[in-house]
Design a protein around this motif. Structure first.
Motif, PDB file in Angstrom:
ATOM      1  N   GLY A 261      37.478  35.797  36.474  1.00 23.93           N
ATOM      2  CA  GLY A 261      36.995  36.091  37.820  1.00 23.93           C
ATOM      3  C   GLY A 261      37.800  37.215  38.433  1.00 23.93           C
ATOM      4  N   THR A 262      37.179  37.983  39.319  1.00 19.53           N
ATOM      5  CA  THR A 262      37.847  39.134  39.927  1.00 19.53           C
ATOM      6  C   THR A 262      37.745  39.066  41.440  1.00 19.53           C
ATOM      7  N   VAL A 263      38.862  39.300  42.101  1.00 22.76           N
ATOM      8  CA  VAL A 263      38.923  39.363  43.563  1.00 22.76           C
ATOM      9  C   VAL A 263      38.948  40.834  43.977  1.00 22.76           C
ATOM     10  N   PRO A 286      47.705  37.178  37.112  1.00 23.62           N
ATOM     11  CA  PRO A 286      46.526  38.023  36.892  1.00 23.62           C
ATOM     12  C   PRO A 286      46.602  38.777  35.579  1.00 23.62           C
ATOM     13  N   ARG A 311      42.074  40.704  38.547  1.00 24.47           N
ATOM     14  CA  ARG A 311      41.317  39.892  37.597  1.00 24.47           C
ATOM     15  C   ARG A 311      42.166  38.724  37.110  1.00 24.47           C
ATOM     16  N   LYS A 320      39.619  29.766  39.575  1.00 22.13           N
ATOM     17  CA  LYS A 320      39.087  29.455  40.904  1.00 22.13           C
ATOM     18  C   LYS A 320      40.211  29.316  41.928  1.00 22.13           C
ATOM     19  N   SER A 323      42.121  32.743  42.562  1.00 21.54           N
ATOM     20  CA  SER A 323      41.272  33.653  43.333  1.00 21.54           C
ATOM     21  C   SER A 323      41.265  33.250  44.807  1.00 21.54           C
ATOM     22  N   SER A 339      34.872  37.723  45.926  1.00 23.10           N
ATOM     23  CA  SER A 339      35.164  37.422  44.530  1.00 23.10           C
ATOM     24  C   SER A 339      33.882  37.514  43.732  1.00 23.10           C
ATOM     25  N   CYS A 341      32.182  36.883  39.570  1.00 20.89           N
ATOM     26  CA  CYS A 341      32.365  36.308  38.244  1.00 20.89           C
ATOM     27  C   CYS A 341      31.111  36.516  37.423  1.00 20.89           C
ATOM     28  N   GLU A 345      30.989  40.351  37.662  1.00 22.76           N
ATOM     29  CA  GLU A 345      32.316  40.804  37.241  1.00 22.76           C
ATOM     30  C   GLU A 345      32.209  41.722  36.023  1.00 22.76           C
TER      31      GLU A 345
END
Length: 471
Positions: A261-263, A286, A311, A320, A323, A339, A341, A345
């Protein structure tokens, strides 16, 4: 400068006895896209006589031995995706020049320093030697988390093989569909994942290469714990094909993460800088922490202002929670956060490198920079940059200019140096590269690098002038 042609200099009869007629492509018969890529890598009026395609490591060694015996310079390549990075390859020998200064007067046509290198002004021509047919998997030790493959294997093909066993090579190179393993090592092209997994030289466990005299040499091994011999892996990583032609590589690989997942955080630079500092000093883990310039943020449709993309790759619950914690920190500091995913993502991490590495525009200039990590956010906003992508943990990054003058590049270089770093011009129009020193390095290590080059390639036949100081 000299101009070389097949009919005047290089006879392919001996080469044909090594690789066969199907293993040689004369320049006049070369496909246009390949010609265009090669022409970006060589100085004007310096021509490639032919491209040679060895099928085995032994054929590669025989080709390099032939080149050394016939005093023929060699331009090693794979798929040519990064062949134009670095200095322009050429065969003439300019007289030594004094070290460059840092003023506007640097923007002149300069020759590179030769030092004690014995350049071969009477080289019989220049041939490209492609490893693209050396593309086989040698060994995948799944239990040992290592893989050995020939240098011409494409990165994307290796990742597909590893994925079938639930593993991957944690590198984000430019042009991942085209880039070969040898080219990735030769240019030390690691990408965003270096934040967690470190650089190419840290993942490389062993190499096999062909010396400039055609002898095959081996360094390192196929196991993670190996102390045998000299650490030539680090020496060859980022040497741009100037010390030998890599034929095989062994990498450490890792299990594929369960979830990713990416913020994305955007906003005011002081808040971004503070968020990055909090993140880097926290217990969060990360895989990538990247800063993006406002122009690049806008191109990617991520919002307004400077951007920070982070990421996380781990088990789903960990991704989860991490993030959510980062989003909370950013929102408290007044940043806009979101965020993404899965498909969103994947598209983000695909569009970002495609935008930065796009070579479709002939005027585009791509540079590699390094600065103190603490200066990264301010550098993006203070320097006259357009598209900037900086890895916050290391301070290494990429700049892209659609149009820029040599004076602009020197201005940015001086700004990077003032922040404890450097700027190297990777890809640029030929006339820009002729107006400045693309490497910009005048430090105390030049003499050492020249001595190393003298030991490995005493006649300067491998990628002449592509590296620092005419190496």
């Amino acid at each position: 400068m000299k101009s070389f042609s097949t009919e005047n200099y290089v006879s392919t009869q001996e080469l044909e006895s090594i690789v066969g007629t199907a293993g040689i492509c004369r320049w006049q018969d070369t496909e246009q896209f390949w010609q265009e890529r090669v022409e970006k890598a060589v100085a004007p009026d310096t021509k490639i006589d032919c491209t040679v395609y060895p099928n085995t490591q032994e054929e590669l060694a025989a080709v390099i031995a032939w080149a050394q015996q016939n005093r023929c310079a060699v331009l090693p390549c794979g798929s040519c995706s990064k062949l134009d990075w670095g200095g322009l390859v050429k065969l003439d020998s300019d007289p030594p020049q004094p070290p460059l200064t840092r003023g506007e007067e640097d923007v002149v046509k300069v020759g590179l320093l030769k030092g004690n290198l014995r350049v071969s002004p009477d080289a019989a021509g220049l041939v490209a030697v492609s490893t693209s047919r050396l593309n086989r998997l040698v060994q995948h030790a799944v239990g040992d988390l290592t893989v050995t493959a020939e240098a011409g294997m494409k990165f994307a093909d290796l990742q597909e093989i590893l994925a079938a066993a639930g593993q991957f090579l944690p590198i984000d190179p430019a042009y991942p569909q085209e880039a070969t393993l040898g080219g990735i090592v030769g240019t030390a092209d690691a990408g965003s994942l270096r934040h967690r997994y470190r650089g190419v030289r840290d993942l490389l466990l062993g190499i096999t290469f062909v010396r400039s005299d055609g002898k095959i040499a081996v360094a390192g091994g196929r196991v993670v714990k190996n102390v045998a011999g000299y650490d030539l892996m680090k020496l060859f990583t980022g040497a741009y094909g100037t010390l030998g032609v890599i034929s095989q590589v062994t990498f450490r690989v890792y299990p594929l993460p369960e979830s990713s997942g990416t913020v994305v955080l955007t906003g005011e630079i002081n808040a971004l800088s503070q968020t990055a500092q909090i993140l880097l000093s926290s217990a969060l883990t990360p895989s990538a922490v990247d800063l993006l310039s406002p122009e690049l943020v806008a191109k990617l449709g991520l919002g307004k202002g400077t951007g920070l993309i982070v990421r996380f790759q781990s088990i789903a619950e960990s991704v989860k929670q991490q993030s959510a914690r980062l989003l909370e920190v950013g929102e408290k500091l007044g940043l806009q956060g979101s965020s993404c995913c899965e498909n969103d993502e994947h598209q983000l991490w695909q569009r970002l490198p495609e935008t930065m590495w796009d070579s479709g525009t002939k005027s585009a200039i791509i540079c590699k920079i390094g600065i103190r990590p603490s200066e990264a956010v301010t550098a993006i906003n203070e320097l006259p940059v357009q598209d900037a992508w900086i890895h916050a943990g290391s301070g290494l990054g990429v700049l892209r200019f659609e149009n820029a003058t040599a004076q602009t590049l020197l201005q940015v270089r001086r700004g990077c140096e003032a922040k404890g770093g450097f700027l190297t011009v990777l890809a640029a129009p030929t006339d820009i590269k002729q107006q400045l020193d693309v490497w910009g390095y005048t430090g105390s290590a030049i003499a050492l690098m020249q001595r190393i080059k003298q030991q490995f390639d005493p006649e300067n036949l491998l990628s002449p002038h592509r590296f620092i100081s005419g190496i």
